[in-house]
Structure formats: structure tokens, C-alpha cells
Design a protein around this motif. Sequence first.
Motif, mmCIF file in Angstrom:
data_model
loop_
_atom_site.group_PDB
_atom_site.id
_atom_site.type_symbol
_atom_site.label_atom_id
_atom_site.label_comp_id
_atom_site.label_asym_id
_atom_site.label_seq_id
_atom_site.Cartn_x
_atom_site.Cartn_y
_atom_site.Cartn_z
ATOM 1 N N THR A 186 -33.332 75.049 9.018
ATOM 2 C CA THR A 186 -33.688 74.151 7.918
ATOM 3 C C THR A 186 -32.401 73.758 7.213
ATOM 4 N N LEU A 187 -32.443 72.603 6.540
ATOM 5 C CA LEU A 187 -31.292 72.196 5.764
ATOM 6 C C LEU A 187 -31.769 71.511 4.499
ATOM 7 N N ALA A 188 -30.948 71.654 3.456
ATOM 8 C CA ALA A 188 -31.275 71.013 2.186
ATOM 9 C C ALA A 188 -29.965 70.767 1.439
ATOM 10 N N PRO A 189 -29.783 69.598 0.892
ATOM 11 C CA PRO A 189 -30.688 68.461 1.031
ATOM 12 C C PRO A 189 -30.551 67.807 2.407
ATOM 13 N N THR A 190 -31.562 67.050 2.806
ATOM 14 C CA THR A 190 -31.499 66.368 4.108
ATOM 15 C C THR A 190 -30.649 65.102 4.037
ATOM 16 N N ILE A 191 -30.473 64.568 2.856
ATOM 17 C CA ILE A 191 -29.571 63.427 2.645
ATOM 18 C C ILE A 191 -28.516 63.872 1.648
ATOM 19 N N PHE A 192 -27.236 63.690 2.028
ATOM 20 C CA PHE A 192 -26.159 64.068 1.121
ATOM 21 C C PHE A 192 -25.041 63.039 1.229
ATOM 22 N N THR A 193 -24.161 63.043 0.241
ATOM 23 C CA THR A 193 -23.082 62.049 0.183
ATOM 24 C C THR A 193 -21.752 62.773 0.021
ATOM 25 N N PRO A 194 -21.127 63.155 1.141
ATOM 26 C CA PRO A 194 -19.870 63.914 1.059
ATOM 27 C C PRO A 194 -18.674 63.011 0.715
ATOM 28 N N ASP A 195 -18.738 62.431 -0.491
ATOM 29 C CA ASP A 195 -17.683 61.484 -0.884
ATOM 30 C C ASP A 195 -16.762 62.031 -1.966
ATOM 31 N N GLY A 196 -16.929 63.319 -2.307
ATOM 32 C CA GLY A 196 -16.033 63.948 -3.257
ATOM 33 C C GLY A 196 -16.306 63.640 -4.714
ATOM 34 N N ASP A 197 -17.463 63.028 -5.036
ATOM 35 C CA ASP A 197 -17.752 62.696 -6.436
ATOM 36 C C ASP A 197 -18.442 63.833 -7.189
ATOM 37 N N GLY A 198 -18.653 64.949 -6.508
ATOM 38 C CA GLY A 198 -19.280 66.091 -7.154
ATOM 39 C C GLY A 198 -20.795 66.048 -7.177
ATOM 40 N N VAL A 199 -21.389 65.017 -6.607
ATOM 41 C CA VAL A 199 -22.842 64.875 -6.577
ATOM 42 C C VAL A 199 -23.312 64.977 -5.125
ATOM 43 N N ILE A 200 -24.119 65.935 -4.831
ATOM 44 C CA ILE A 200 -24.633 66.255 -3.482
ATOM 45 C C ILE A 200 -23.611 65.961 -2.366
ATOM 46 N N ASP A 201 -22.446 66.608 -2.497
ATOM 47 C CA ASP A 201 -21.365 66.444 -1.515
ATOM 48 C C ASP A 201 -21.531 67.344 -0.292
ATOM 49 N N THR A 202 -22.462 68.304 -0.344
ATOM 50 C CA THR A 202 -22.662 69.218 0.778
ATOM 51 C C THR A 202 -24.150 69.362 1.076
ATOM 52 N N THR A 203 -24.413 69.844 2.260
ATOM 53 C CA THR A 203 -25.769 70.252 2.623
ATOM 54 C C THR A 203 -25.676 71.683 3.137
ATOM 55 N N THR A 204 -26.766 72.411 3.037
ATOM 56 C CA THR A 204 -26.764 73.817 3.435
ATOM 57 C C THR A 204 -27.753 74.043 4.574
ATOM 58 N N PHE A 205 -27.242 74.623 5.660
ATOM 59 C CA PHE A 205 -28.069 74.992 6.807
ATOM 60 C C PHE A 205 -28.543 76.420 6.603
ATOM 61 N N LYS A 206 -29.827 76.651 6.913
ATOM 62 C CA LYS A 206 -30.387 78.000 6.849
ATOM 63 C C LYS A 206 -30.966 78.335 8.226
ATOM 64 N N PRO A 207 -30.163 79.056 9.048
ATOM 65 C CA PRO A 207 -30.633 79.425 10.387
ATOM 66 C C PRO A 207 -31.499 80.683 10.356
ATOM 67 N N THR A 208 -32.577 80.658 11.129
ATOM 68 C CA THR A 208 -33.423 81.840 11.292
ATOM 69 C C THR A 208 -33.558 82.108 12.784
ATOM 70 N N ILE A 209 -33.239 83.328 13.182
ATOM 71 C CA ILE A 209 -33.350 83.739 14.586
ATOM 72 C C ILE A 209 -34.111 85.056 14.620
ATOM 73 N N VAL A 210 -35.199 85.088 15.402
ATOM 74 C CA VAL A 210 -36.003 86.305 15.540
ATOM 75 C C VAL A 210 -36.035 86.668 17.022
ATOM 76 N N ASP A 211 -35.713 87.924 17.330
ATOM 77 C CA ASP A 211 -35.724 88.382 18.715
ATOM 78 C C ASP A 211 -35.997 89.884 18.727
ATOM 79 N N GLU A 212 -36.672 90.347 19.782
ATOM 80 C CA GLU A 212 -36.944 91.781 19.921
ATOM 81 C C GLU A 212 -35.655 92.577 20.127
ATOM 82 N N GLY A 213 -34.671 91.964 20.767
ATOM 83 C CA GLY A 213 -33.393 92.635 21.013
ATOM 84 C C GLY A 213 -32.330 92.144 20.057
ATOM 85 N N ASP A 214 -31.092 92.369 20.421
ATOM 86 C CA ASP A 214 -29.965 91.954 19.593
ATOM 87 C C ASP A 214 -29.577 90.507 19.895
ATOM 88 N N ILE A 215 -29.128 89.813 18.871
ATOM 89 C CA ILE A 215 -28.607 88.460 19.041
ATOM 90 C C ILE A 215 -27.143 88.585 19.460
#
Length: 176
Positions: free
Chosen positions: A85-114
Motif C-alpha cells: 500500500t502507499l499513501a498518498p497515492t498522488i504526491f508532488t515531489p517538487d520541494g515545496d514542503g507539501v506532499i513531497d513524498t509518498t510512503t510504501f507499506k510492504p506486507t509479506i506473510v510466509d510460513e518460512g523465512d523471507i
Amino acid sequence: GGLALDAWVIQVAKDAGMKNIIRGARGTAILPATYEFDGKDEAGKRLADGSYYLKFQASFAGGESATSDAVEVRIDSTPPKVELTLAPTIFTPDGDGVIDTTTFKPTIVDEGDIASWTIAIRDAKGKMLREFTGKGAPPPSIEWNGTDDLDLPVPQSARFSVSLTARDAAENTATS
């Protein structure tokens, strides 16, 4: 000299007590250098994912014998479950300090080790722009500032595709 080998037996069971033997091999005099367990029973049917136990026994001339402890092996043919998942899905990386980044949230589920994971960001034509990679489980979140692997800004108002790929210790792979 050493003891002369009369016979050897390798057994595979579903239980550590070796009561439910599901596969085996045996021979006399010459011991093979390796034994490969292919995850199938005596009839050639693929066994379910889970733990199995191997035990080795050798009989020698003169009546002596030796038996190993049961060694656990794990069958894992199931790929990890992955979600990104990521939020926000729309961002403006233009250095103006307003929604310049987006954050990815990875989820991995497995019975063994990743074993490893990759978050790949591609442009509309499929060209790789940025990759985040790691060994073991990923961090809970990864922030992206809109730059490529050379730390150069990606084109403004461009569309991107983002995927998460995970590989478990048994080399099963899944991509979101």
C-alpha cells in the motif's frame, strides 16, 4: 581398518518418532555420497507442505549398528503472500514542503523465512526508475521522494507502477 558396512537405511517420516514412514532408501556395502529427498512419498505423490523427519541407520559386519537422530526438513512450495500500500497515492515531489513524498507499506506473510524483497517503481513504459531492496523482512514503511536510482528527480506529473516482490527461504516468489 574400520568397520565394514553391511547395510544402510534412510527413512523419511511425518513424525519425529519415526512411526509413520512415508519414504525410504536402503542399500548394502556401498553408501551413496548424498541422499536427495524430492518431497514425494513412495508412490511418487507430492507431499503436503510441512515438517518431515529423516533418519539414517547403518549396520556393520560383526553386528554393530549406528542410528542418527531424526533431522527435521521442511517442505515449502507455497509462495509468500504480498501486499503493498502507499499513501498518498498522488504526491508532488517538487520541494515545496507539501506532499513531497509518498510512503510504501510492504506486507509479506510466509510460513518460512523471507529471504529477500524488492519494491520496484517503473514509468508508464515499464522502465525501472527506482528500486528498494533488502534481505529478510522489509521495514514497516519506506518513504520515496520521487527520485530515481541515480537520485535524480523523476518527471513531474508522470504515472508510475509500483510492485513488491518477495522470495522466501525455499525460493518461492510472489509479486504484488
